[in-house]
Design an enzyme around this catalytic site. Structure first.
Site, PDB file in Angstrom:
ATOM      1  N   THR A 286       0.712  -1.205   0.147  1.00 49.40           N
ATOM      2  CA  THR A 286       0.031   0.035  -0.052  1.00 49.40           C
ATOM      3  C   THR A 286       1.035   1.196  -0.056  1.00 49.40           C
ATOM      4  O   THR A 286       1.917   1.011   0.272  1.00 49.40           O
ATOM      5  CB  THR A 286      -1.094  -0.101   1.362  1.00 49.40           C
ATOM      6  OG1 THR A 286      -1.534  -1.332   1.361  1.00 49.40           O
ATOM      7  CG2 THR A 286      -1.846   1.142   1.488  1.00 49.40           C
TER       8      THR A 286
ATOM      9  N   THR B  97      -3.745   0.868  -2.652  1.00 51.41           N
ATOM     10  CA  THR B  97      -3.092  -0.310  -2.815  1.00 51.41           C
ATOM     11  C   THR B  97      -3.317  -1.397  -3.803  1.00 51.41           C
ATOM     12  O   THR B  97      -4.722  -1.245  -4.264  1.00 51.41           O
ATOM     13  CB  THR B  97      -3.310  -1.157  -1.213  1.00 51.41           C
ATOM     14  OG1 THR B  97      -2.615  -2.242  -1.154  1.00 51.41           O
ATOM     15  CG2 THR B  97      -4.891  -1.363  -1.144  1.00 51.41           C
TER      16      THR B  97
ATOM     17  N   ASN C 148      -2.708  -4.471  -2.730  1.00 52.92           N
ATOM     18  CA  ASN C 148      -2.640  -5.286  -1.441  1.00 52.92           C
ATOM     19  C   ASN C 148      -1.224  -5.987  -1.300  1.00 52.92           C
ATOM     20  O   ASN C 148      -0.398  -4.897  -0.917  1.00 52.92           O
ATOM     21  CB  ASN C 148      -3.692  -6.381  -1.589  1.00 52.92           C
ATOM     22  CG  ASN C 148      -3.827  -7.226  -0.291  1.00 52.92           C
ATOM     23  OD1 ASN C 148      -3.697  -6.641   0.852  1.00 52.92           O
ATOM     24  ND2 ASN C 148      -4.078  -8.660  -0.414  1.00 52.92           N
TER      25      ASN C 148
ATOM     26  N   ASP D  30      -8.155  -9.843   1.004  1.00 46.80           N
ATOM     27  CA  ASP D  30      -8.610  -9.261   2.443  1.00 46.80           C
ATOM     28  C   ASP D  30     -10.051  -9.750   2.865  1.00 46.80           C
ATOM     29  O   ASP D  30     -10.439  -9.433   3.791  1.00 46.80           O
ATOM     30  CB  ASP D  30      -8.783  -7.654   1.880  1.00 46.80           C
ATOM     31  CG  ASP D  30      -7.448  -7.088   2.173  1.00 46.80           C
ATOM     32  OD1 ASP D  30      -6.301  -7.591   2.483  1.00 46.80           O
ATOM     33  OD2 ASP D  30      -7.153  -5.787   1.794  1.00 46.80           O
TER      34      ASP D  30
ATOM     35  N   SER E 137     -10.984  -3.530   5.112  1.00 49.55           N
ATOM     36  CA  SER E 137      -9.765  -2.991   4.746  1.00 49.55           C
ATOM     37  C   SER E 137      -9.342  -2.635   6.097  1.00 49.55           C
ATOM     38  O   SER E 137     -10.024  -2.336   7.139  1.00 49.55           O
ATOM     39  CB  SER E 137      -9.607  -1.770   4.088  1.00 49.55           C
ATOM     40  OG  SER E 137      -8.514  -1.096   4.083  1.00 49.55           O
TER      41      SER E 137
ATOM     42  N   GLY F 104       0.996  -1.036   5.401  1.00 54.46           N
ATOM     43  CA  GLY F 104       1.462  -1.991   6.392  1.00 54.46           C
ATOM     44  C   GLY F 104      -0.107  -3.189   6.601  1.00 54.46           C
ATOM     45  O   GLY F 104       0.280  -3.603   7.760  1.00 54.46           O
TER      46      GLY F 104
HETATM   47  O1  DON Z   1      -6.578  -2.821   2.566  1.00 54.09           O
HETATM   48  C1  DON Z   1      -5.929  -3.321   3.500  1.00 54.09           C
HETATM   49  O2  DON Z   1      -6.019  -3.221   4.755  1.00 54.09           O
HETATM   50  C2  DON Z   1      -4.814  -4.133   2.971  1.00 54.09           C
HETATM   51  N1  DON Z   1      -5.114  -4.504   1.491  1.00 54.09           N
HETATM   52  C3  DON Z   1      -3.362  -3.303   2.661  1.00 54.09           C
HETATM   53  C4  DON Z   1      -2.226  -3.780   2.266  1.00 54.09           C
HETATM   54  C5  DON Z   1      -1.196  -3.071   2.691  1.00 54.09           C
HETATM   55  O3  DON Z   1      -1.067  -2.151   3.334  1.00 54.09           O
HETATM   56  C6  DON Z   1       0.173  -3.586   2.120  1.00 54.09           C
HETATM   57  N2  DON Z   1       1.211  -2.843   2.521  1.00 54.09           N
HETATM   58  N3  DON Z   1       2.287  -2.917   2.968  1.00 54.09           N
END
Ligand code: DON
Length: 562
Positions: A369, A387, A389, A411, A440, A460
């Site tokens: 992200t 993102t 993902n 997710d 999310s 994250g």
């Molecule tokens: O929407 C979400 O919570 C996740 N798909 C976010 C993915 C993410 O932050 C990956 N990065 N480090």
């Protein structure tokens, strides 16, 4: 020398982390993002008379070129805006394709097939970014759309210098990327990632961006580019259709709002769990007099872990607003937060498996992200997280269009009650269904008190809400300088697994031992999100900070001269 060393040894570990450059300060607008070229793009747009929405969109589109592991046209995201007194959120989260189904990621024995929701186009949700970024600009932008997209076109067409971060990310994802020849042709020329320092040109992506600049979202969600997405999806066994792209709509939603420590905070509502987790965190901490406890001590860390254990247990009930089994109103209600705070023991960690969830019976009233934080010269603010993902999404690059597709379907709770790739255990409320938005954790947030305004967010995965909460606490409760607030080592708990994750220098050895004695199982990790933050101070002055955990950049339009 001996005296200095003695002082250093007496201080808690969290205070002695190596110093990082101070936040940049100045006026006229500020931008913080994960890539220097993207931050520079945002500043260029502000200098050209663009506002925070123009700059946020331009920075995000630049990230879609120079930071392809996360920046995207084939993914989705969320934005929160504060324009004058108006606060709103834009949900451009991906949706499950019309042909998605509840058990699509299970084998014939009902067991999860984890790769199916992570690798290849079956893992891709319907991209929300093309329509979302266009909509954000439509409603709040000031410059012509064409001007906002132009810098990204320039980067893709004329080329940009590969950073060592991009080379490292591509190297780490080589196995994924080489499975799809169209992706490998662009990102693994000659079978290897382009070396840091070389110039990469992306003519197909440039052409897609040119069409986007001319005709807006329909240039991507309809016609030949949408058809190319469907072709790429079908080629590797996906169910994503051009019709899914045409049917996609971003949604403006009311933010989750709460007040804490004299500040007003607004963050993302469902389908992100981020705002609810933040609101629960602050609500419980205030009830537990957290701010009165010694900074960096075991009590404060313990209470954070206990609060998040409960917030993430409630997250199990969350999903798309249409199917969620609990709402922000319920989970942020006074009686529920009272009850939760009362459950928490200062001397002892609870066992996650015994922490119940919210239920109507338990209260008396009737959840790779990249983030961009921007403020313009008028103090308008946009926090925008996008993102794919995981890094490079599902690995499939749409031939002819030049962009990668996400793997956001992971997710969803592919198998309710079983962990996803972030270890998050989620419920039926977040099961796959056609058209549904997957839950999310992204938490773009704005907070204000008097004339001060904070704009922040982070990547994250499941660690986004806890990172955002800790930076806010550092600023609001402990009065840290902006950069220090971002730099400070962090901890994280997410209910399941029943583990307190800590950055290597987050706890002094004594504090770590005290937490273990209370029953916490500690695990040292290095992967905490890179927070991007901007603070408006007074009279048009502002500062911007980027996280030393990554090689991003923060800048202001008119830097302060010492
Ligand atoms: O929407 C979400 O919570 C996740 N798909 C976010 C993915 C993410 O932050 C990956 N990065 N480090």
């Amino acid at each position: 020398m001996a005296t200095i060393l003695a002082v250093v040894l007496l201080l808690p570990a969290a205070v002695v982390r190596a110093a990082h450059p101070a936040a940049v300060r100045g006026s006229g607008g500020a931008v913080s993002s994960a890539a220097p070229a993207a931050t520079e793009t945002g500043l260029e747009i502000l200098r050209a008379g663009g506002n925070a929405a123009d700059a946020a969109v331009a920075t995000t589109l630049a990230l879609a070129v120079v930071h392809p592991q996360a920046g995207n046209l084939g993914g989705g995201g969320f934005a929160i805006i504060r324009f004058g007194e108006e606060v709103g959120t834009l949900d451009f989260r991906e949706t499950a394709p019309a042909k998605a189904s509840h058990n699509m990621y299970l084998d014939k024995d009902g067991e999860p097939r984890p790769k199916a929701s992570l690798v290849g186009p079956l893992a891709a949700g319907v991209p929300g970014s093309p329509a979302g970024l266009f909509e954000l600009h439509r409603k709040h932008g000031r410059l012509p759309w064409n001007d906002v997209v132009a810098p990204a076109i320039g980067l893709a067409r004329d080329g940009f210098v590969v950073t060592s971060r991009l080379e490292r990310s591509l190297t780490a994802s080589t196995e994924l990327l080489r499975q799809f020849p169209e992706t490998a042709a662009v990102w693994l020329p000659g079978g290897r990632p382009p070396a840091a320092g070389t110039v990469v040109r992306l003519p197909e992506l440039a052409a897609t961006l040119e069409a986007y600049a001319t005709r807006g979202a329909p240039a991507i969600t309809e016609g030949p580019i949408a058809a190319a997405v469907e072709l790429a999806s079908r080629r590797y066994g996906g169910v994503l259709l051009a019709a899914d792209l045409a049917a996609y709509r971003p949604v403006w939603r009311e933010p989750v709002r709460f007040s804490a420590y004299g500040w007003q905070v607004a963050s993302m509502p469902l389908p992100s769990s981020g705002g609810i987790i933040l609101g629960q965190t602050f609500g419980m901490l205030e009830r537990l007099d957290w701010s009165q406890l010694r900074r960096f001590g075991a009590d404060r860390n313990h209470l954070l872990a206990e609060v998040w254990r409960r917030a993430y247990a409630d997250r199990y009930l969350l999903g798309d607003p249409r199917t969620s089994l609990a709402s922000a109103v319920q989970l942020l209600s006074g009686p529920w937060l009272d009850l939760r705070a009362k459950e928490i023991r200062l001397g002892k960690a609870a066992k996650s498996e015994r922490v119940g969830r919210w239920s109507a019976d338990r209260v008396e009233e009737h959840r790779e992200t990249t983030h961009v934080s921007v403020m313009d010269g008028d103090g308008n603010a946009v926090a925008l997280t996008t993102t794919l993902n995981r890094s490079f999404g599902c690995g499939v690059l749409v031939a002819g269009a030049g962009f990668l597709l996400n793997n956001e379907m992971d997710d969803f709770s592919a198998a309710p009650g079983r962990p996803n790739s972030f270890g998050l255990v989620q419920g039926e409320a977040n099961a796959v269904a056609p058209g549904k938005r997957m839950l999310s954790s992204m938490s773009p947030t704005v907070a204000w008190s008097g004339r001060q305004v904070l704009v922040l967010g982070s990547p994250g995965g499941s660690r986004i809400p806890t990172a955002t909460a800790q930076v806010l606490l550092n600023l609001i409760v402990d009065g840290d300088a902006l950069q220090a607030a971002v730099d400070r080592p962090r901890i994280h708990h997410q209910w399941m697994p029943d583990t307190l994750f800590v950055e290597p220098d987050a706890l002094s050895p004594e504090t770590a031992r005290a937490l273990e004695r209370r029953g916490h199982e500690l695990r040292v990790i290095n992967e905490m999100g890179e927070v991007s933050a901007v603070r408006g101070i007074v009279a048009g002055n502002m500062e911007a900070a980027q996280d030393p955990r990554g090689p991003g950049a923060a800048g202001v339009v008119r830097p302060e001269v010492d």
